[in-house]
Design an enzyme around this catalytic site. Structure first.
Site, PDB file in Angstrom:
ATOM      1  N   MET A   1      37.511 -62.229  -2.993  1.00  0.00           N
ATOM      2  CA  MET A   1      38.676 -61.668  -3.554  1.00  0.00           C
ATOM      3  C   MET A   1      38.700 -60.202  -3.520  1.00  0.00           C
ATOM      4  O   MET A   1      39.373 -59.583  -4.217  1.00  0.00           O
ATOM      5  CB  MET A   1      38.563 -62.201  -5.011  1.00  0.00           C
ATOM      6  CG  MET A   1      38.757 -63.675  -5.078  1.00  0.00           C
ATOM      7  SD  MET A   1      39.621 -64.148  -6.540  1.00  0.00           S
ATOM      8  CE  MET A   1      38.581 -63.711  -7.809  1.00  0.00           C
TER       9      MET A   1
ATOM     10  N   GLY B   1      26.481 -57.520  -2.655  1.00  0.00           N
ATOM     11  CA  GLY B   1      26.186 -59.072  -2.624  1.00  0.00           C
ATOM     12  C   GLY B   1      26.967 -59.803  -1.472  1.00  0.00           C
ATOM     13  O   GLY B   1      26.653 -60.761  -0.898  1.00  0.00           O
ATOM     14  N   HIS B   2      28.236 -59.470  -1.460  1.00  0.00           N
ATOM     15  CA  HIS B   2      29.265 -59.859  -0.331  1.00  0.00           C
ATOM     16  C   HIS B   2      28.567 -59.692   0.962  1.00  0.00           C
ATOM     17  O   HIS B   2      28.820 -60.318   1.949  1.00  0.00           O
ATOM     18  CB  HIS B   2      30.620 -59.292  -0.434  1.00  0.00           C
ATOM     19  CG  HIS B   2      31.322 -59.780  -1.724  1.00  0.00           C
ATOM     20  ND1 HIS B   2      31.464 -58.854  -2.665  1.00  0.00           N
ATOM     21  CD2 HIS B   2      31.728 -60.697  -2.121  1.00  0.00           C
ATOM     22  CE1 HIS B   2      32.417 -59.187  -3.563  1.00  0.00           C
ATOM     23  NE2 HIS B   2      32.513 -60.467  -3.495  1.00  0.00           N
TER      24      HIS B   2
ATOM     25  N   GLY C   1      27.861 -66.876  -3.362  1.00  0.00           N
ATOM     26  CA  GLY C   1      26.746 -66.545  -4.044  1.00  0.00           C
ATOM     27  C   GLY C   1      26.432 -67.224  -5.392  1.00  0.00           C
ATOM     28  O   GLY C   1      27.306 -67.663  -6.117  1.00  0.00           O
TER      29      GLY C   1
ATOM     30  N   GLN D   1      30.431 -72.340  -9.719  1.00  0.00           N
ATOM     31  CA  GLN D   1      31.390 -72.423  -8.717  1.00  0.00           C
ATOM     32  C   GLN D   1      30.566 -73.074  -7.543  1.00  0.00           C
ATOM     33  O   GLN D   1      31.452 -73.904  -6.706  1.00  0.00           O
ATOM     34  CB  GLN D   1      31.814 -71.066  -8.186  1.00  0.00           C
ATOM     35  CG  GLN D   1      32.793 -70.701  -6.932  1.00  0.00           C
ATOM     36  CD  GLN D   1      33.414 -69.610  -6.946  1.00  0.00           C
ATOM     37  OE1 GLN D   1      34.241 -69.497  -7.376  1.00  0.00           O
ATOM     38  NE2 GLN D   1      32.658 -68.821  -6.030  1.00  0.00           N
TER      39      GLN D   1
ATOM     40  N   SER E   1      32.294 -57.827  -8.744  1.00  0.00           N
ATOM     41  CA  SER E   1      33.436 -56.910  -8.459  1.00  0.00           C
ATOM     42  C   SER E   1      33.874 -56.643  -9.803  1.00  0.00           C
ATOM     43  O   SER E   1      34.438 -55.197  -9.957  1.00  0.00           O
ATOM     44  CB  SER E   1      34.484 -57.793  -7.787  1.00  0.00           C
ATOM     45  OG  SER E   1      34.071 -58.179  -6.532  1.00  0.00           O
ATOM     46  N   ARG E   2      33.838 -57.175 -10.777  1.00  0.00           N
ATOM     47  CA  ARG E   2      33.987 -56.829 -12.038  1.00  0.00           C
ATOM     48  C   ARG E   2      33.504 -55.524 -12.652  1.00  0.00           C
ATOM     49  O   ARG E   2      33.926 -55.062 -13.764  1.00  0.00           O
ATOM     50  CB  ARG E   2      34.262 -58.034 -13.186  1.00  0.00           C
ATOM     51  CG  ARG E   2      35.516 -59.058 -12.818  1.00  0.00           C
ATOM     52  CD  ARG E   2      35.541 -60.120 -13.954  1.00  0.00           C
ATOM     53  NE  ARG E   2      36.532 -60.992 -13.640  1.00  0.00           N
ATOM     54  CZ  ARG E   2      36.635 -62.056 -13.040  1.00  0.00           C
ATOM     55  NH1 ARG E   2      35.388 -62.206 -12.151  1.00  0.00           N
ATOM     56  NH2 ARG E   2      37.564 -62.925 -12.752  1.00  0.00           N
TER      57      ARG E   2
HETATM   58  O1  PAF Z   1      34.014 -66.222  -5.805  1.00  0.00           O
HETATM   59  C1  PAF Z   1      35.138 -65.856  -5.368  1.00  0.00           C
HETATM   60  O2  PAF Z   1      35.216 -64.730  -5.151  1.00  0.00           O
HETATM   61  C2  PAF Z   1      36.175 -66.828  -5.343  1.00  0.00           C
HETATM   62  O3  PAF Z   1      36.098 -67.677  -6.501  1.00  0.00           O
HETATM   63  C3  PAF Z   1      36.590 -67.340  -3.984  1.00  0.00           C
HETATM   64  C4  PAF Z   1      35.456 -68.590  -3.840  1.00  0.00           C
HETATM   65  C5  PAF Z   1      36.785 -66.512  -2.789  1.00  0.00           C
HETATM   66  C6  PAF Z   1      37.941 -68.376  -4.295  1.00  0.00           C
HETATM   67  O4  PAF Z   1      38.854 -67.421  -4.399  1.00  0.00           O
END
Ligand code: PAF
Length: 282
Positions: free
Chosen positions: A30, A36-37, A147, A153, A186-187
């Site tokens: 997002m 991390g990304h 992650g 999730q 991100s937050r």
């Molecule tokens: O983890 C995230 O950033 C979101 O939940 C994802 C997997 C991109 C779905 O919008």
């Protein structure tokens, strides 16, 4: 790096890759990217011919309008970082490109809806499942990277892939932490300096709970102790602190005999809601 904004252009690109037999690694995000990304992009680069990432702040997975509105949006910096990390394609669609007007499919993940993020954020996983399904259908990745900071999730995505037979391998990557243990998120960009200091309470409480559990202290006592530790941090407001199994994420009353357990926390620091977890073998 190619930047693609429409489903049509993306589908054409994917058709080309598939016809040449190229393998695809996919990192959905997002935006507001952090190390991390980037660790996910690097893992994808190593395992597949083509790395594709997406940036889409998915309104369907926010059950709090303020959280959606204040979610950090840093498209230019994100694009630069992805290019630098060796990503080949960035899919960055608008909301109207992703969703037609009107109601969308609702997904339910069974017992996962009743624990932790499922219980505290009704509809959240339906939104995650919907967007990830759409992205998998469009991109047809061989591998997709998530992650482990978002442990629940990861479990939801594994269930989605198993139940809908998506031909994609889900790779779950370790949480990346700042020097003081705070899980990168991100937050975190929304925390002011005193909140940023206070936010270390998440990791500190997890480490403390893990050490107590390892010494054989009973789960209830560990949770009570951790909650009172968190209550001493004035900027923290706890949603939950749980000790769960790592398969179904059901709360445990006893860790003896478990192969693996996870300690999970969700906590507001000021107005910013953060989550974290530690997985360990008791
Ligand atoms: O983890 C995230 O950033 C979101 O939940 C994802 C997997 C991109 C779905 O919008």
């Amino acid at each position: 790096m190619l930047v693609v904004n429409t489903k049509k252009a993306l589908r054409e690109l994917i058709k080309g890759y598939k016809s040449k037999g190229k393998t695809i690694g996919f990192v959905p995000t997002m935006g507001a990217l952090h190390e991390g990304h980037i660790s996910l992009i690097q893992a994808a680069n190593q395992a597949s011919d083509i790395t594709i990432s997406s940036i889409f702040v998915n309104p369907k997975q926010f059950n709090n309008s303020e959280d959606l509105q204040k979610y950090p949006r840093t498209a230019q910096a994100d694009t630069d970082q992805l290019k630098e990390a060796g990503c080949d394609v960035l899919f960055m669609p608008s909301e109207s490109e992703v969703y037609l007007d009107g109601e969308t499919l609702q997904l339910s993940f069974g017992s996962l809806e009743h624990v932790m993020e499922g219980a505290f954020r009704p509809g959240h996983f339906s939104g995650v499942g919907l967007i990830v399904s759409k992205l998998f259908n469009l991109i047809q990745p061989d591998k997709a990277y998530f992650g482990l900071k978002d442990l629940q999730q990861c479990t939801v995505i594994s269930k989605l892939v198993a139940d809908l037979d998506f031909p994609v391998e889900i790779i779950k990557m370790p949480t990346v932490r700042a020097h003081d243990g705070l899980a990168l998120s991100s937050r975190n960009a929304r925390l002011n300096p005193s909140e940023r200091t206070a936010a270390t309470i998440l990791y500190r409480s997890l480490i403390h709970a893990q050490s107590l559990l390892s010494k054989g202290v009973a789960v209830k006592e560990v949770i009570d102790h951790s909650k009172s530790m968190i209550a001493q941090e004035p900027l923290a407001q706890l949603d939950y602190f749980e000790v769960v199994d790592t398969k179904e994420l059901k709360p445990l009353t006893n860790v003896q005999g478990q192969n693996e357990v996870a300690i999970c926390i969700a906590c507001f620091i000021g107005s910013v809601r953060l989550i974290d977890n530690l997985v360990f073998i008791p």
